[in-house]
Design a protein around this motif. Structure first.
Motif, PDB file in Angstrom:
ATOM      1  N   LEU A  44       0.841  -1.185   0.000  1.00  0.00           N
ATOM      2  CA  LEU A  44       0.000   0.000   0.000  1.00  0.00           C
ATOM      3  C   LEU A  44       0.878   1.237   0.000  1.00  0.00           C
ATOM      4  CD1 LEU A  44      -2.714  -1.055   2.578  1.00  0.00           C
ATOM      5  CD2 LEU A  44      -2.956  -0.875   0.122  1.00  0.00           C
ATOM      6  N   SER A  46     -10.315   2.881   7.330  1.00  0.00           N
ATOM      7  CA  SER A  46      -9.849   1.556   7.716  1.00  0.00           C
ATOM      8  C   SER A  46      -9.143   1.672   9.062  1.00  0.00           C
ATOM      9  CB  SER A  46      -8.879   1.009   6.665  1.00  0.00           C
ATOM     10  OG  SER A  46      -8.189  -0.116   7.177  1.00  0.00           O
ATOM     11  N   LEU A  66      -7.098  -0.173  10.335  1.00  0.00           N
ATOM     12  CA  LEU A  66      -5.707  -0.592  10.226  1.00  0.00           C
ATOM     13  C   LEU A  66      -4.816   0.469   9.593  1.00  0.00           C
ATOM     14  CD1 LEU A  66      -6.202  -4.258   9.001  1.00  0.00           C
ATOM     15  CD2 LEU A  66      -5.627  -3.495  11.305  1.00  0.00           C
ATOM     16  N   LEU A  67      -5.406   1.409   8.852  1.00  0.00           N
ATOM     17  CA  LEU A  67      -4.611   2.370   8.098  1.00  0.00           C
ATOM     18  C   LEU A  67      -4.894   3.818   8.467  1.00  0.00           C
ATOM     19  CD1 LEU A  67      -4.996   0.589   4.673  1.00  0.00           C
ATOM     20  CD2 LEU A  67      -2.936   0.644   6.083  1.00  0.00           C
ATOM     21  N   GLN A  68      -6.130   4.267   8.207  1.00  0.00           N
ATOM     22  CA  GLN A  68      -6.520   5.644   8.475  1.00  0.00           C
ATOM     23  C   GLN A  68      -8.009   5.682   8.772  1.00  0.00           C
ATOM     24  OE1 GLN A  68      -4.987   5.188   5.111  1.00  0.00           O
ATOM     25  NE2 GLN A  68      -6.953   4.560   4.281  1.00  0.00           N
ATOM     26  N   GLY A 110      -4.430   6.753  12.862  1.00  0.00           N
ATOM     27  CA  GLY A 110      -3.910   5.606  12.139  1.00  0.00           C
ATOM     28  C   GLY A 110      -2.501   5.862  11.636  1.00  0.00           C
ATOM     29  N   THR A 136      -1.135   5.632   8.675  1.00  0.00           N
ATOM     30  CA  THR A 136      -1.015   6.381   7.431  1.00  0.00           C
ATOM     31  C   THR A 136      -1.183   7.878   7.680  1.00  0.00           C
ATOM     32  OG1 THR A 136      -1.906   4.472   6.270  1.00  0.00           O
ATOM     33  CG2 THR A 136      -1.819   6.514   5.040  1.00  0.00           C
ATOM     34  N   LEU A 191      -4.769   8.150  -0.022  1.00  0.00           N
ATOM     35  CA  LEU A 191      -4.064   7.350   0.973  1.00  0.00           C
ATOM     36  C   LEU A 191      -4.310   5.870   0.736  1.00  0.00           C
ATOM     37  CD1 LEU A 191      -4.871   9.365   4.229  1.00  0.00           C
ATOM     38  CD2 LEU A 191      -2.912   9.597   2.693  1.00  0.00           C
ATOM     39  N   SER A 192      -3.271   5.087   0.868  1.00  0.00           N
ATOM     40  CA  SER A 192      -3.356   3.629   0.922  1.00  0.00           C
ATOM     41  C   SER A 192      -3.964   2.982  -0.319  1.00  0.00           C
ATOM     42  CB  SER A 192      -4.140   3.196   2.165  1.00  0.00           C
ATOM     43  OG  SER A 192      -3.597   3.775   3.316  1.00  0.00           O
ATOM     44  N   LYS A 223       5.802   3.876   0.510  1.00  0.00           N
ATOM     45  CA  LYS A 223       5.163   2.626   0.919  1.00  0.00           C
ATOM     46  C   LYS A 223       4.720   2.771   2.376  1.00  0.00           C
ATOM     47  CE  LYS A 223       6.223  -2.250   1.568  1.00  0.00           C
ATOM     48  NZ  LYS A 223       7.250  -3.285   1.397  1.00  0.00           N
ATOM     49  N   VAL A 224       3.466   2.401   2.647  1.00  0.00           N
ATOM     50  CA  VAL A 224       2.966   2.517   4.017  1.00  0.00           C
ATOM     51  C   VAL A 224       2.730   1.166   4.684  1.00  0.00           C
ATOM     52  CG1 VAL A 224       1.977   4.808   3.691  1.00  0.00           C
ATOM     53  CG2 VAL A 224       0.551   2.805   3.263  1.00  0.00           C
ATOM     54  N   SER A 225       2.592   0.110   3.907  1.00  0.00           N
ATOM     55  CA  SER A 225       2.420  -1.217   4.497  1.00  0.00           C
ATOM     56  C   SER A 225       2.545  -2.286   3.430  1.00  0.00           C
ATOM     57  CB  SER A 225       1.056  -1.348   5.202  1.00  0.00           C
ATOM     58  OG  SER A 225       0.009  -1.330   4.259  1.00  0.00           O
TER      59      SER A 225
END
Length: 158
Positions: free
Chosen positions: A2, A31, A33-35, A44, A46, A84-85, A101-103
């Motif tokens: 991501l 999300s 898990l992300l933002q 989050g 991100t 984002l993501s 890269k964020v994840s």
């Protein structure tokens, strides 16, 4: 993987003169898990990366949360928009400027705890199960590319 990405027309904003700040349009899906937003505050991992980028570049931005398809469409068609993501795929490679890269993406299969016969431990087992996926998503394209499904009889797209 991501990434935080930025659309090509972004670079036109650097040419604006006599402005003390530059505004970016930031779109994202929510999300945990992300933002995500909680009590009016963006949270989050991100968001932490975004805030560091904004501080470094001295840009201003507000994050607008929306369904993924809408965020993608806006990012692809609106100048000065950061999304984002997003998964980096060959089809998307030349349409965006990829920032960071964020994840690492991972594919998982989930089932109801009350249905142990649906539990999947291997990819071979998953091939015999009904799989639901978002039509046109990166996961959908990966599954039908021949690496997983050769027939669509077990793939449900929505």
């Amino acid at each position: 993987m991501l990434f935080i990405i930025l659309l090509a027309p972004f670079f036109s904003i650097a040419e604006k003169e006599n402005e003390t700040s530059t505004d970016l349009n930031v779109v994202a899906f929510s999300s945990r898990l992300l933002q995500y937003q909680e009590e009016g505050e963006n949270k989050g991992p991100t968001i932490g990366i975004l805030n560091a980028l904004l501080k470094e570049t001295e840009f201003n931005a507000n994050v607008s949360y929306m369904p993924w398809a809408r965020a993608f469409s806006i990012a692809k068609n609106t100048p000065n928009t950061l999304i984002l993501s997003m998964l980096r795929t060959p089809e998307r490679e030349d349409s965006f400027h990829w920032i960071i890269k964020v994840s690492q993406a991972a594919r998982v299969f989930i089932s109801l705890k009350s249905k142990p016969e649906s539990y999947v431990e291997t990819m071979a087992e998953a091939k015999n199960k009904l799989i639901a996926v978002i039509l046109g998503s990166a996961a959908h394209k990966e599954l039908i590319s021949g690496r997983f499904f050769r027939e669509r009889k077990y793939l449900y797209c929505f």
